[in-house]
Scaffold this motif. Structure first.
Motif, PDB file in Angstrom:
ATOM      1  N   PHE A 116      10.010  -3.990  -1.737  1.00 46.27           N
ATOM      2  CA  PHE A 116       9.630  -5.060  -2.662  1.00 46.27           C
ATOM      3  C   PHE A 116       8.788  -4.465  -3.784  1.00 46.27           C
ATOM      4  CE2 PHE A 116       7.088  -5.257   1.317  1.00 46.27           C
ATOM      5  CZ  PHE A 116       5.948  -4.630   0.859  1.00 46.27           C
ATOM      6  N   ASP A 117       8.585  -5.242  -4.843  1.00 45.77           N
ATOM      7  CA  ASP A 117       7.695  -4.793  -5.915  1.00 45.77           C
ATOM      8  C   ASP A 117       6.264  -5.181  -5.567  1.00 45.77           C
ATOM      9  OD1 ASP A 117       9.764  -3.830  -7.444  1.00 45.77           O
ATOM     10  OD2 ASP A 117      10.113  -5.779  -8.416  1.00 45.77           O
ATOM     11  N   LEU A 118       5.332  -4.339  -5.925  1.00 50.34           N
ATOM     12  CA  LEU A 118       3.929  -4.698  -5.715  1.00 50.34           C
ATOM     13  C   LEU A 118       3.557  -5.822  -6.678  1.00 50.34           C
ATOM     14  CD1 LEU A 118       2.389  -1.133  -5.340  1.00 50.34           C
ATOM     15  CD2 LEU A 118       2.790  -2.811  -3.525  1.00 50.34           C
ATOM     16  N   THR A 119       2.693  -6.717  -6.221  1.00 45.91           N
ATOM     17  CA  THR A 119       2.266  -7.795  -7.116  1.00 45.91           C
ATOM     18  C   THR A 119       1.325  -7.224  -8.176  1.00 45.91           C
ATOM     19  OG1 THR A 119       0.300  -8.326  -5.817  1.00 45.91           O
ATOM     20  CG2 THR A 119       2.318  -9.476  -5.219  1.00 45.91           C
ATOM     21  N   MET A 120       1.130  -8.019  -9.225  1.00 48.26           N
ATOM     22  CA  MET A 120       0.235  -7.595 -10.311  1.00 48.26           C
ATOM     23  C   MET A 120      -1.144  -7.221  -9.753  1.00 48.26           C
ATOM     24  SD  MET A 120       1.567  -7.477 -13.220  1.00 48.26           S
ATOM     25  CE  MET A 120       0.125  -7.490 -14.315  1.00 48.26           C
ATOM     26  N   GLU A 121      -1.631  -8.078  -8.872  1.00 49.05           N
ATOM     27  CA  GLU A 121      -2.983  -7.827  -8.347  1.00 49.05           C
ATOM     28  C   GLU A 121      -3.029  -6.584  -7.479  1.00 49.05           C
ATOM     29  OE1 GLU A 121      -5.500 -11.888  -8.067  1.00 49.05           O
ATOM     30  OE2 GLU A 121      -3.890 -11.689  -6.620  1.00 49.05           O
ATOM     31  N   ASP A 167      -7.097 -12.507   0.811  1.00 40.75           N
ATOM     32  CA  ASP A 167      -6.701 -13.373   1.899  1.00 40.75           C
ATOM     33  C   ASP A 167      -5.796 -12.674   2.903  1.00 40.75           C
ATOM     34  OD1 ASP A 167      -7.402 -15.915   2.422  1.00 40.75           O
ATOM     35  OD2 ASP A 167      -6.486 -16.692   0.582  1.00 40.75           O
ATOM     36  N   VAL A 168      -5.752 -13.226   4.091  1.00 43.09           N
ATOM     37  CA  VAL A 168      -4.769 -12.779   5.074  1.00 43.09           C
ATOM     38  C   VAL A 168      -3.383 -12.884   4.432  1.00 43.09           C
ATOM     39  CG1 VAL A 168      -3.665 -13.402   7.253  1.00 43.09           C
ATOM     40  CG2 VAL A 168      -6.152 -13.522   7.020  1.00 43.09           C
ATOM     41  N   GLY A 169      -2.618 -11.817   4.527  1.00 45.61           N
ATOM     42  CA  GLY A 169      -1.271 -11.857   3.982  1.00 45.61           C
ATOM     43  C   GLY A 169      -1.190 -11.509   2.509  1.00 45.61           C
ATOM     44  N   SER A 170      -2.285 -11.081   1.917  1.00 46.27           N
ATOM     45  CA  SER A 170      -2.244 -10.784   0.481  1.00 46.27           C
ATOM     46  C   SER A 170      -1.719  -9.370   0.217  1.00 46.27           C
ATOM     47  CB  SER A 170      -3.618 -10.985  -0.154  1.00 46.27           C
ATOM     48  OG  SER A 170      -4.557 -10.107   0.417  1.00 46.27           O
ATOM     49  N   GLY A 171      -1.442  -8.629   1.281  1.00 46.57           N
ATOM     50  CA  GLY A 171      -0.814  -7.321   1.104  1.00 46.57           C
ATOM     51  C   GLY A 171      -1.787  -6.175   0.924  1.00 46.57           C
ATOM     52  N   LYS A 172      -2.884  -6.216   1.659  1.00 44.07           N
ATOM     53  CA  LYS A 172      -3.892  -5.165   1.528  1.00 44.07           C
ATOM     54  C   LYS A 172      -3.402  -3.839   2.113  1.00 44.07           C
ATOM     55  CE  LYS A 172      -7.104  -7.719   3.495  1.00 44.07           C
ATOM     56  NZ  LYS A 172      -6.361  -8.994   3.548  1.00 44.07           N
ATOM     57  N   VAL A 194      -2.153  -1.451  -0.321  1.00 43.45           N
ATOM     58  CA  VAL A 194      -3.222  -0.806  -1.086  1.00 43.45           C
ATOM     59  C   VAL A 194      -3.774   0.374  -0.285  1.00 43.45           C
ATOM     60  CG1 VAL A 194      -5.479  -1.144  -2.166  1.00 43.45           C
ATOM     61  CG2 VAL A 194      -3.766  -2.982  -2.236  1.00 43.45           C
ATOM     62  N   ILE A 195      -3.911   0.164   1.018  1.00 48.53           N
ATOM     63  CA  ILE A 195      -4.399   1.237   1.893  1.00 48.53           C
ATOM     64  C   ILE A 195      -3.431   2.423   1.840  1.00 48.53           C
ATOM     65  CG2 ILE A 195      -4.754   1.877   4.324  1.00 48.53           C
ATOM     66  CD1 ILE A 195      -5.778  -1.008   4.786  1.00 48.53           C
ATOM     67  N   LEU A 196      -2.154   2.114   1.947  1.00 49.14           N
ATOM     68  CA  LEU A 196      -1.160   3.188   1.970  1.00 49.14           C
ATOM     69  C   LEU A 196      -1.115   3.926   0.615  1.00 49.14           C
ATOM     70  CD1 LEU A 196       1.730   1.553   4.054  1.00 49.14           C
ATOM     71  CD2 LEU A 196      -0.201   2.949   4.843  1.00 49.14           C
ATOM     72  N   ALA A 197      -1.275   3.172  -0.455  1.00 49.16           N
ATOM     73  CA  ALA A 197      -1.298   3.818  -1.773  1.00 49.16           C
ATOM     74  C   ALA A 197      -2.476   4.790  -1.862  1.00 49.16           C
ATOM     75  CB  ALA A 197      -1.385   2.762  -2.881  1.00 49.16           C
ATOM     76  N   ALA A 198      -3.620   4.384  -1.293  1.00 46.80           N
ATOM     77  CA  ALA A 198      -4.793   5.263  -1.333  1.00 46.80           C
ATOM     78  C   ALA A 198      -4.540   6.538  -0.530  1.00 46.80           C
ATOM     79  CB  ALA A 198      -6.026   4.517  -0.813  1.00 46.80           C
ATOM     80  N   VAL A 199      -3.809   6.383   0.585  1.00 45.31           N
ATOM     81  CA  VAL A 199      -3.458   7.563   1.391  1.00 45.31           C
ATOM     82  C   VAL A 199      -2.648   8.543   0.536  1.00 45.31           C
ATOM     83  CG1 VAL A 199      -2.073   8.372   3.349  1.00 45.31           C
ATOM     84  CG2 VAL A 199      -3.508   6.333   3.593  1.00 45.31           C
ATOM     85  N   VAL A 236     -16.310  -4.326  -6.188  1.00 46.06           N
ATOM     86  CA  VAL A 236     -15.518  -5.312  -5.467  1.00 46.06           C
ATOM     87  C   VAL A 236     -14.221  -5.567  -6.225  1.00 46.06           C
ATOM     88  CG1 VAL A 236     -15.468  -7.636  -4.477  1.00 46.06           C
ATOM     89  CG2 VAL A 236     -17.645  -6.435  -4.676  1.00 46.06           C
ATOM     90  N   SER A 237     -13.105  -5.548  -5.496  1.00 48.74           N
ATOM     91  CA  SER A 237     -11.827  -5.953  -6.079  1.00 48.74           C
ATOM     92  C   SER A 237     -11.329  -7.172  -5.318  1.00 48.74           C
ATOM     93  CB  SER A 237     -10.762  -4.863  -5.907  1.00 48.74           C
ATOM     94  OG  SER A 237     -11.205  -3.644  -6.424  1.00 48.74           O
ATOM     95  N   LEU A 238     -10.784  -8.116  -6.049  1.00 47.19           N
ATOM     96  CA  LEU A 238     -10.266  -9.311  -5.386  1.00 47.19           C
ATOM     97  C   LEU A 238      -8.743  -9.370  -5.514  1.00 47.19           C
ATOM     98  CD1 LEU A 238     -12.759 -12.077  -6.625  1.00 47.19           C
ATOM     99  CD2 LEU A 238     -12.963 -10.569  -4.648  1.00 47.19           C
ATOM    100  N   ILE A 239      -8.100  -9.716  -4.405  1.00 45.30           N
ATOM    101  CA  ILE A 239      -6.676 -10.057  -4.465  1.00 45.30           C
ATOM    102  C   ILE A 239      -6.608 -11.543  -4.140  1.00 45.30           C
ATOM    103  CG2 ILE A 239      -4.360  -9.582  -3.595  1.00 45.30           C
ATOM    104  CD1 ILE A 239      -5.259  -6.886  -2.679  1.00 45.30           C
ATOM    105  N   THR A 240      -6.314 -12.340  -5.139  1.00 46.19           N
ATOM    106  CA  THR A 240      -6.460 -13.791  -4.941  1.00 46.19           C
ATOM    107  C   THR A 240      -5.145 -14.485  -4.623  1.00 46.19           C
ATOM    108  OG1 THR A 240      -6.148 -14.266  -7.279  1.00 46.19           O
ATOM    109  CG2 THR A 240      -8.399 -13.849  -6.560  1.00 46.19           C
ATOM    110  N   LYS A 241      -4.035 -13.748  -4.752  1.00 44.32           N
ATOM    111  CA  LYS A 241      -2.751 -14.410  -4.501  1.00 44.32           C
ATOM    112  C   LYS A 241      -1.959 -13.642  -3.446  1.00 44.32           C
ATOM    113  CE  LYS A 241      -2.322 -16.383  -9.091  1.00 44.32           C
ATOM    114  NZ  LYS A 241      -3.308 -15.573  -9.850  1.00 44.32           N
ATOM    115  N   THR A 242      -1.171 -14.371  -2.685  1.00 45.67           N
ATOM    116  CA  THR A 242      -0.317 -13.718  -1.690  1.00 45.67           C
ATOM    117  C   THR A 242       1.042 -13.438  -2.332  1.00 45.67           C
ATOM    118  OG1 THR A 242       0.093 -15.947  -0.898  1.00 45.67           O
ATOM    119  CG2 THR A 242      -1.400 -14.630   0.396  1.00 45.67           C
ATOM    120  N   PRO A 243       1.763 -12.413  -1.843  1.00 40.42           N
ATOM    121  CA  PRO A 243       3.030 -12.021  -2.484  1.00 40.42           C
ATOM    122  C   PRO A 243       4.070 -13.138  -2.500  1.00 40.42           C
ATOM    123  CG  PRO A 243       2.459 -10.466  -0.721  1.00 40.42           C
ATOM    124  CD  PRO A 243       1.400 -11.502  -0.748  1.00 40.42           C
ATOM    125  N   PHE A 244       4.092 -13.927  -1.450  1.00 39.95           N
ATOM    126  CA  PHE A 244       4.987 -15.079  -1.516  1.00 39.95           C
ATOM    127  C   PHE A 244       4.204 -16.340  -1.171  1.00 39.95           C
ATOM    128  CE2 PHE A 244       5.917 -12.228   2.045  1.00 39.95           C
ATOM    129  CZ  PHE A 244       5.327 -12.926   3.082  1.00 39.95           C
TER     130      PHE A 244
END
Ligand code: ADP
Ligand code: MG
Length: 602
Positions: free
Chosen positions: A222-227, A253-258, A261-266, A393-401
């Motif tokens: 899938f494509d990563l969301t903007m956030e 939020d739960v399900g926001s695809g964190k 982000v972890i894997l990208a940092a790896v 602090v970074s916020l991810i405010t939206k879930t991918p779907f």
């Protein structure tokens, strides 16, 4: 001097602005007024015209030379002192509330003042008023406040609150004027941020990490969301520095695809090593599975938890584990340390985590690993801005779907319908979670407990699983439920860490007892993969405005804001009330602009 320091300490005042914000609780206005307004406190020059006793009370008639009027006063509890003091012909400065009774001015039990003409500040403090006045005089000046970073206009407001010449421009009928309050909010936010910022300690990083993430991103289904992209860019910026070890909290939020982000940092850390710690074995395992699934081949991934290890952690590029990691003496050092679901670690464990980030560089003096934390407890934007003085602090405010969750407040009368719907969901091979307030019955609570209800469900349904916070087999029960269960009965303390993709319904019994943050966490368990889902708040208080508001949004950041708004309502079970009443003037639910402005001033 030392003595003043001691006083400040006793008052818990740590900065000049703390002192300046320690405002008078009230003012004693002893100025002589030029007009008389019945109902208000006045100070008069007065001469005793006549005094006599009536039914044990002293009745004094004063003349008010400035007004050419008389005023009558009654003293109820009298001593010989009163008779002496209010002898005929004596002059006084009296103060008290003036009333007009049948055309006569009256002031009952007036105080006799030594002087007049001033506005005397009254501080609410265990320290003597004279000492308070001395402190303020000693430390506060317009220049000193400006030197602390206040604007001249702000300094002026504070000075006139502590050393008032006239009250009218600031204060009216016991309340500060709105523009004064706005100024106080700005100062309060600025003072808080300034103190936090001074606590932030920077360390150089072990190394700058600049690995590319393209191979990973293009491999995703899938494509990563903007956030997600934005947070990844922020982290790339952090990690590319060697002069400063990153300290960042990613909240989504739960399900926001964190996890992405972890894997990208790896990937960025490559060719160096990364370590990730999770609060439970289930989560560690899930993260391990996702890493294996999404990271490009060639990246060696290891798992470390009690009783299970995968791969060779001494040689891996990416080590995932539980707190078992903390006990591995030969854990190799890593320039990137991450913690998932940070909100689920206790304070003590968090200290250990920090240690992990510094130990990972043992023997390297001041250097620290880049440290990233991930949390699924949304915090209000205002609070995130405040925290950012201490940690980025970074916020991810939206879930991918978009999650399709219908939330509804229900009562006993809705129970038959609920049972039918549970049957329908099970027939579709979906799963249902029912959350009870307690394990055992209690007289304190008007709802059935887990133990009491268990029989009911087990009689009517098959594949009913039961667990709770203290259950030692909890993780195993959850794993079995995930594969074979229809209904899971649990208490709120059970953190369902693993994702249950078939879970489409949650019923929360006694929902009004829970904080919105907790309700939100619970609701986040259903519909994780986009299946149409339901969240039912079972309550005896269906009119609760707080619960109704909760049904109207699924966005965790909106809920964090609602939670601030309804906080007075009382979160009975939530031990996690964050900043609560930290501010006297600032309203964290409403004053986003003020907080934003304050962060700009640092
Ligand atoms: P979190 O850790 O923030 O609770 P996860 O990282 O577990 O959330 O992601 C939840 C689900 O969403 C996972 O199944 C994940 O694969 C999926 N996901 C993540 N990012 C995207 C995206 N950009 N588009 C679609 N699905 C995504
Ligand atoms: Mg996660």
């Amino acid at each position: 001097m030392d003595e003043m320091r001691h006083l400040l300490k006793r008052l818990k005042i740590y900065s000049l602005l703390d002192l300046a914000l320690f405002l008078p609780a009230s003012y004693d206005d002893t100025r002589l007024l030029t007009s008389i307004t019945p109902g208000k406190v006045h100070t008069f020059e007065a001469v005793v015209k006549e005094a006599h006793t009536l039914n044990g009370k002293l009745v004094v008639t004063f003349t008010l030379p400035r007004f050419a009027q008389t005023l009558q006063s009654m003293f109820f509890r009298t001593t010989p002192y009163h008779y002496q003091t209010f002898a005929s012909g004596s002059r006084h400065i009296i103060q008290g509330r003036v009333e007009l009774y049948r055309g006569t001015l009256q002031m009952s039990q007036p105080k006799s003042l030594k002087s007049h003409g001033e506005i005397i500040t009254k501080y609410k403090s265990t320290i003597k008023q004279s000492e308070m006045h001395r402190l303020m005089k000693h430390y506060l000046s317009e220049q000193a406040l400006i030197a602390e970073g206040l604007l001249p206009a702000e300094a002026e407001v504070l000075m006139s609150l502590h050393f008032p010449h006239s009250l009218e421009t600031l204060y009216r009928e016991g309340h500060y004027r709105p523009e004064v309050i706005v100024t106080l909010k700005h100062i309060e936010a600025f003072n808080y941020l300034k103190k936090l910022a001074s606590k932030r300690i920077e360390h150089p990083a072990i190394s700058a990490l600049t690995g590319g993430i393209d191979a990973f991103v293009t491999g995703l289904p899938f494509d990563l969301t903007m956030e997600q992209q934005q947070v990844i860019a922020e982290i790339a910026q952090d990690l590319s520095r060697s002069d400063r070890a990153a300290k960042r909290l990613v909240v989504g939020d739960v399900g926001s695809g964190k996890t992405m982000v972890i894997l990208a940092a790896v990937m960025m850390a490559q060719p160096h090593r990364s370590i990730l710690m999770a609060p439970t074995s289930l989560l560690a395992l899930q993260l391990y599975e996702e890493a294996v699934k999404h990271l490009p081949e060639g990246i060696r991934i290891a798992l470390v938890m009690q009783g299970r290890e995968e791969g060779e952690y001494r040689e891996a590029d990416f080590v995932i584990g539980t707190h078992a990691l903390l006990y591995k003496e030969d854990l190799p050092r890593a320039p990137l340390v991450m913690v998932d679901e940070q909100h689920r670690f206790g304070t003590q464990q968090r200290h250990l985590l920090e240690a992990l980030a510094s130990d990972a560089v043992e023997g390297d003096g001041e250097r620290r690993a880049h440290f990233l934390q991930f949390s699924a407890t949304p915090i209000p934007r205002t609070q995130a801005m405040m925290e950012s003085a201490l940690i980025d602090v970074s916020l991810i405010t939206k879930t991918p779907f978009e999650k399709k969750i219908t939330t509804q407040v229900i009562g006993t009368q809705d129970f038959p319908k609920l049972l039918t719907q549970i049957q329908t969901e099970i027939a579709r091979e979906h799963q249902v979670l029912i959350v009870y307030p307690l394990v055992e019955e209690s007289e304190m609570i008007d709802y059935q407990s887990l133990t009491e209800s268990r029989g009911f469900w087990e009689k009517r349904f098959e594949n009913v699983y039961v667990t709770h916070g203290k259950d030692k087999e909890k993780e195993e029960v959850l794993l079995n439920f995930r594969e074979k269960g229809d209904i899971l009965l649990a208490t709120t303390v059970v953190e369902v860490g693993i994702s249950l993709p078939r879970l489409t319904m949650i019923v929360i019994v006694g929902a009004e007892r829970l904080g919105l943050a907790t309700l939100h966490q619970l609701r986040g368990r259903v519909g994780r993969l986009g299946l149409e889902s339901w969240c039912y708040l079972f309550t005896r208080n269906e009119k609760s405005e707080r619960l109704q508001a909760f049904t109207r949004t699924t966005n965790g950041f909106d809920i964090a804001k609602l939670d601030l708004k309804f906080r007075e309502g009382g979160d009975i079970l939530d031990g996690t009330i964050q900043s609560g009443q930290k501010f006297k003037w600032l309203d964290m639910a409403e004053d986003e602009e003020i907080v934003a402005a304050a962060t700009e001033r640092l």
